[in-house]
Design an enzyme around this catalytic site. Sequence first.
Site, PDB file in Angstrom:
ATOM      1  N   TYR A   1     -15.857  17.238 -15.667  1.00 13.40           N
ATOM      2  CA  TYR A   1     -16.392  15.847 -15.835  1.00 13.40           C
ATOM      3  C   TYR A   1     -17.291  15.645 -14.608  1.00 13.40           C
ATOM      4  O   TYR A   1     -17.394  16.177 -13.152  1.00 13.40           O
ATOM      5  CB  TYR A   1     -15.192  14.902 -15.370  1.00 13.40           C
ATOM      6  CG  TYR A   1     -15.549  13.369 -15.001  1.00 13.40           C
ATOM      7  CD1 TYR A   1     -16.151  12.836 -16.367  1.00 13.40           C
ATOM      8  CD2 TYR A   1     -15.103  12.979 -13.788  1.00 13.40           C
ATOM      9  CE1 TYR A   1     -16.311  11.401 -15.930  1.00 13.40           C
ATOM     10  CE2 TYR A   1     -15.496  11.570 -13.689  1.00 13.40           C
ATOM     11  CZ  TYR A   1     -16.207  10.893 -14.705  1.00 13.40           C
ATOM     12  OH  TYR A   1     -16.440   9.522 -14.506  1.00 13.40           O
TER      13      TYR A   1
ATOM     14  N   LYS B   1      -7.933   6.869 -19.010  1.00 15.94           N
ATOM     15  CA  LYS B   1      -8.219   7.382 -20.390  1.00 15.94           C
ATOM     16  C   LYS B   1      -6.800   7.314 -21.350  1.00 15.94           C
ATOM     17  O   LYS B   1      -6.564   6.089 -21.529  1.00 15.94           O
ATOM     18  CB  LYS B   1      -8.504   8.757 -20.291  1.00 15.94           C
ATOM     19  CG  LYS B   1      -9.743   8.816 -19.269  1.00 15.94           C
ATOM     20  CD  LYS B   1     -11.026   8.235 -19.424  1.00 15.94           C
ATOM     21  CE  LYS B   1     -11.830   8.123 -18.163  1.00 15.94           C
ATOM     22  NZ  LYS B   1     -12.394   9.545 -17.680  1.00 15.94           N
TER      23      LYS B   1
ATOM     24  N   ARG C   1       0.783  -1.270   0.102  1.00 14.48           N
ATOM     25  CA  ARG C   1       0.000  -0.015   0.105  1.00 14.48           C
ATOM     26  C   ARG C   1       0.835   1.181  -0.132  1.00 14.48           C
ATOM     27  O   ARG C   1       0.516   2.345  -0.637  1.00 14.48           O
ATOM     28  CB  ARG C   1      -0.983  -0.052   1.245  1.00 14.48           C
ATOM     29  CG  ARG C   1      -1.720   1.528   1.209  1.00 14.48           C
ATOM     30  CD  ARG C   1      -2.877   1.388   2.112  1.00 14.48           C
ATOM     31  NE  ARG C   1      -2.726   0.422   3.231  1.00 14.48           N
ATOM     32  CZ  ARG C   1      -1.980   0.750   4.560  1.00 14.48           C
ATOM     33  NH1 ARG C   1      -1.503   1.836   4.639  1.00 14.48           N
ATOM     34  NH2 ARG C   1      -2.086   0.004   5.483  1.00 14.48           N
TER      35      ARG C   1
HETATM   36  C1  LIG Z   1     -12.797   9.836 -16.446  1.00  9.47           C
HETATM   37  C2  LIG Z   1     -12.399  11.237 -15.805  1.00  9.47           C
HETATM   38  C3  LIG Z   1     -12.179  11.460 -14.449  1.00  9.47           C
HETATM   39  C4  LIG Z   1     -12.306  10.298 -13.403  1.00  9.47           C
HETATM   40  O1  LIG Z   1     -11.541   9.310 -13.493  1.00  9.47           O
HETATM   41  P1  LIG Z   1     -11.742   7.794 -13.206  1.00  9.47           P
HETATM   42  O2  LIG Z   1     -10.595   6.993 -13.963  1.00  9.47           O
HETATM   43  O3  LIG Z   1     -12.975   7.449 -13.986  1.00  9.47           O
HETATM   44  O4  LIG Z   1     -11.981   7.628 -11.715  1.00  9.47           O
HETATM   45  C5  LIG Z   1     -11.584  12.617 -13.979  1.00  9.47           C
HETATM   46  N1  LIG Z   1     -11.655  13.650 -15.111  1.00  9.47           N
HETATM   47  C6  LIG Z   1     -11.880  13.464 -16.310  1.00  9.47           C
HETATM   48  C7  LIG Z   1     -11.550  14.802 -17.144  1.00  9.47           C
HETATM   49  C8  LIG Z   1     -12.180  12.323 -16.742  1.00  9.47           C
HETATM   50  O5  LIG Z   1     -12.371  12.082 -18.074  1.00  9.47           O
END
Ligand SMILES: *Cc1c(COP(=O)(O)O)cnc(C)c1O
Length: 379
Positions: free
Chosen positions: A98, A195, A46
């Site tokens: 978001y 992403k 962790r």
């Molecule tokens: C998807 C997203 C998040 C959140 O991320 P997760 O990995 O889904 O928790 C935050 N900011 C933006 C711009 C995103 O597209």
Amino acid sequence: MKFATKAVHAGVHPDPATGAIMTPIYQTSTYVQESPGKHKGYEYSRTLNPTRAALQESLAAIENGRFGLCFASGLAATDVVLKLLKSGDEVIASNDLYGGTYRIFTGVYEKYGIKFHFVPMDTPDRVEAMINERTRLIWLESPTNPLLHVIDIKKIMEVAKAKNILTAVDNTFATPYLQNPLDMGADIVVHSVTKYLGGHSDTVMGALVTNNEKLAEQLAYFQNSCGAVPGPQDCFLVLRGIKTLPLRMAQHCKNAKVVAEYLNQHPKIGRVYWPGLKEHPNHEIAKQQMRDFGGMVSFTLKDDCVEAAIEVLERLKLFALAESLGGVESLCGHPASMTHASIPKEEREKTGLKDSLIRLSVGIEDQEDLIADLAQALD
Ligand SMILES: *Cc1c(COP(=O)(O)O)cnc(C)c1O
């Protein structure tokens, strides 16, 4: 080192035990100590794991930062930034952001006595007007999700610096391939690694990068104390993904340009949102601030009819209807009912997010196939 070289090499050192060129997946929770406290830098996974350590170093390097920290998701990373605050503090955030970020702000942290103000950040004066002695954090995304506003990051950072306010920039949409917010004065860069950084729609992860050692210590304290860390398998996948980030981003940007220009001349389309279009309201800032214009394109239909938009989404084949973005495969989505459903309708409409808006994450497939798919869906 230049960006593409860092993407391949940063953080990755040949394995000392075997010479393996790829950092192994250290699938272990704990580490044997010679005597209490005498160890090789790892005690418990962790706190730190060697595969995660390699990824954290890579992320810091590509964002031109000194310290990188990984989390179990983008929102877990956001959560740790918010833990720097205390009851009575106020946050100014970009109004188009978001949906999950909006939700953790208002649905989770408001009840701990933190106040959030959402303002358009196209010019810094709205931000300046909102600042008071309780303002502790300015949070923004650029380009924003899903309307792709481009905020002049440097200007907002200057406003914050003058008042000693902490700043966090969510760089998920642009990625470090297109811009480095730390170089523009940001204190913390936030990523949904899920992403573009991961890039293959196979991992959920988040990250924070900073140059400030004291801040890095505080964030690492929360990372370890709260414990939302990613496992070594996921860290391995993202280390692998980052190696091709420059190649993928170049193709995402090229394909998005073709898609945006195609939609822009299509008789059934209302408005196209892509910062590379000359008529985009923030095109000039985007040109100065970003190295290209990114792979996200949003649009509305001419009649602005929700049912027609949903029909288009159902008819798209290559663009898969799914949450998320930034993978090699093209996706389409309906922000009002999917990624941004957690924002109330009247709040969405204040920011200009219409119920007929379609958001595309343009993948790296052949452009002709992408255009053919859009053509048949809009026919
Ligand atoms: C998807 C997203 C998040 C959140 O991320 P997760 O990995 O889904 O928790 C935050 N900011 C933006 C711009 C995103 O597209």
